[in-house]
Design an enzyme around this catalytic site. Structure first.
Site, short mmCIF file in Angstrom:
data_model
loop_
_atom_site.label_atom_id
_atom_site.label_comp_id
_atom_site.label_asym_id
_atom_site.label_seq_id
_atom_site.Cartn_x
_atom_site.Cartn_y
_atom_site.Cartn_z
CG HIS A 54 -1.90 -1.14 1.24
ND1 HIS A 54 -3.08 -1.15 0.53
CD2 HIS A 54 -1.84 -2.33 1.89
CE1 HIS A 54 -3.71 -2.30 0.75
NE2 HIS A 54 -2.96 -3.04 1.55
CG ASN A 127 -7.83 -4.85 0.61
OD1 ASN A 127 -7.03 -3.91 0.59
ND2 ASN A 127 -7.48 -6.06 1.01
#
EC number: 1.11.1.6
Length: 478
Positions: A54, A127
């Site tokens: 990320h 997510n």
């Protein structure tokens, strides 16, 4: 030639690198699993200073507003009354790419939310997909390395991904989503978000309920055609970041409705699947969505580094009335995320304005890098103590789940159910013809760069999902 023995960094032979130690087959992770802790701790320290996963993302400030009463499930103050507003911060991200990667690659998107509640910060780190590739955190470093670069050529290699996925069939559900039309969002504003894991809510009577969190975009779901996504990766690699920033700057504030699926303790014990398996979903027919509220993003960061790059999230940050579950991946992330923040930002990362709670903070932590408050002043720095002004524990019930910690400690095979195909099959059957066609084309485009032996293994899995899927992908691969 003798076979190499897999060992820890101390040279100790590793008997099982597939399953974490848990308290019973469905129980939580045991902290005495040194191999798991060593893998995750080492993995968190492998890259400096960007996030290992990320790494690239965009974020904004906003508010969460309660629209429905869920106090029968939770005593958390954030849900205490309809109309209540709580300040929050949201960060969206790519999973695999580096900080300079393109926004429009095929990749899951991180969906991280920080709520600044009266009882401290609540982080919901999920997510844009309701499931994940693996069930056990012991395999997380291995999985992420398949998304990174070849240690010799420093190039990305699709052989790594498909080799791992074809040897880890629990990944197939997420792989189907990744290569579907949902694999490349057209905007962070136009994708749903999920807590993905099973979490819990606890009411005033200390009754626990298992929940799944869903955040549905009110802008409508929009995805990019792979060809268009490739063009944008070259012409405007910051396409999604720019889209979110400009929308908020121009007053078009994106909004998501928040929902929960609810499962009782008894229902969980009798459910046909492990309800804490993050590679599977809960049926919305059996466990329908219940509206909770909405969040709206209405302010861009004033400085990207100070607010977005230094932001730290951890699914272990839960407030009274909200809890976690025996989900093994969630248990591993509770350690890994906080540990990554300590390494990447510093041991006092919680003092940074973007991470600081808006409620009072009183503890006995002292010193360390980047301590820029009064460091506790002259207050007593140990506990227990006889100082009447020093902070004391609340003695309130803790958010644990004793019913799931009674099993014998051991490494239990996380693939014991062997049900890798029913959920991807159901997803495939829900797809419209044009969605199936796109999915197959995306599979062919990716697999044609992969070794034949791996292709064969993948096709064997596709055959078990649906013969049509296997046949058409095989035809495309000639």
């Amino acid at each position: 030639m003798s076979k190499k023995v897999f060992t820890t960094a101390e040279g100790i032979p590793v008997p099982d690198n597939q399953n974490s130690r848990t308290s019973g087959p469905r129980g939580p992770i045991l902290l005495d699993d040194f191999h798991l802790v060593e893998k995750l701790a080492h993995f968190n320290r492998e890259v400096i200073p960007e996030r290992r996963v990320h790494a690239k993302g965009a974020a904004a400030h906003g508010k969460f507003v309660v629209t429905q009463d869920i106090t029968r499930y939770s005593c958390a103050k954030i849900f205490s009354e309809i109309g209540k507003e709580t300040p929050m911060f949201a960060r969206f991200s790519q999973v695999a790419g580096e900080r300079g990667s393109a926004d429009t690659v095929r990749d899951p998107r991180g969906f991280a939310l920080k709520f600044y509640t009266e009882d401290g910060n609540w982080d919901l780190v999920g997510n844009n997909t309701p499931v994940f590739f693996i069930r056990d955190p012991l395999k997380f470093p291995d999985f992420i390395r398949t998304q990174k670069r070849d240690p010799q050529s420093n190039l990305k290699d699709p052989n790594f991904q498909w080799d791992f996925w074809s040897l880890s069939p629990e990944a197939l559900h997420q792989v189907m989503i990744l290569f579907s039309d949902r694999g490349i969002p057209a905007s962070y504003r136009c994708m749903h978000g999920y807590g993905s894991h099973t979490f819990s809510l606890i009411n005033k009577d200390n009754v626990r309920t298992w929940v799944k969190w869903h955040f549905r975009t009110e802008q409508g779901v929009k995805n990019l055609d792979p060809k268009k996504a490739g063009e944008l990766a070259g012409s405007n690699p910051d396409y999604l970041t720019e889209d979110l920033f400009n929308a908020i700057k121009e007053g078009h504030f994106p909004r998501w409705k928040a929902y929960i699926q609810v499962m009782s303790i008894e229902q969980a014990k009798n459910h046909k699947d492990n309800p804490f398996d993050v590679t599977k979903v809960w049926s919305q027919k059996e466990f329908p969505l219940h509206e909770v509220g909405y969040f709206e993003l209405d302010r861009n960061p004033g400085n990207y580094f100070a607010e977005v790059e230094q932001a730290a999230f951890s699914p272990g940050n839960v407030v009274p009335g909200i809890g976690v579950s025996p989900d093994k991946m969630l248990q591993g992330r509770i350690f890994a995320y906080a540990d990554a923040a300590r390494y990447r930002v510093g041991t006092n990362h919680q003092l940074l304005p973007i991470n600081a709670a808006k409620s009072p903070v009183n503890n006995y932590q002292r010193d360390g890098y980047m301590r820029f408050d009064d460091n506790g002043g002259g207050m007593t720095n140990y506990e227990p103590n006889s100082d009447p002004n020093a902070p004391k524990q609340t003695n309130t019930p803790e958010n644990y789940f004793p019913d799931y910690t009674s099993g014998e400690g051991g490494r239990y095979d996380n693939r014991v159910d062997q049900d890798y195909y029913s959920y991807p099959r159901a997803l495939f059957h829900l797809m419209k013809p044009e969605q199936k066609s796109l999915l197959i084309n995306n599979f062919v485009e990716s697999l044609q760069m992969v070794r034949k032996d791996i292709q064969k293994r993948v096709l064997e899995h596709f055959q078990k999902i649906d013969p049509e899927l296997e046949q058409k992908v095989a035809t495309g691969l000639k």
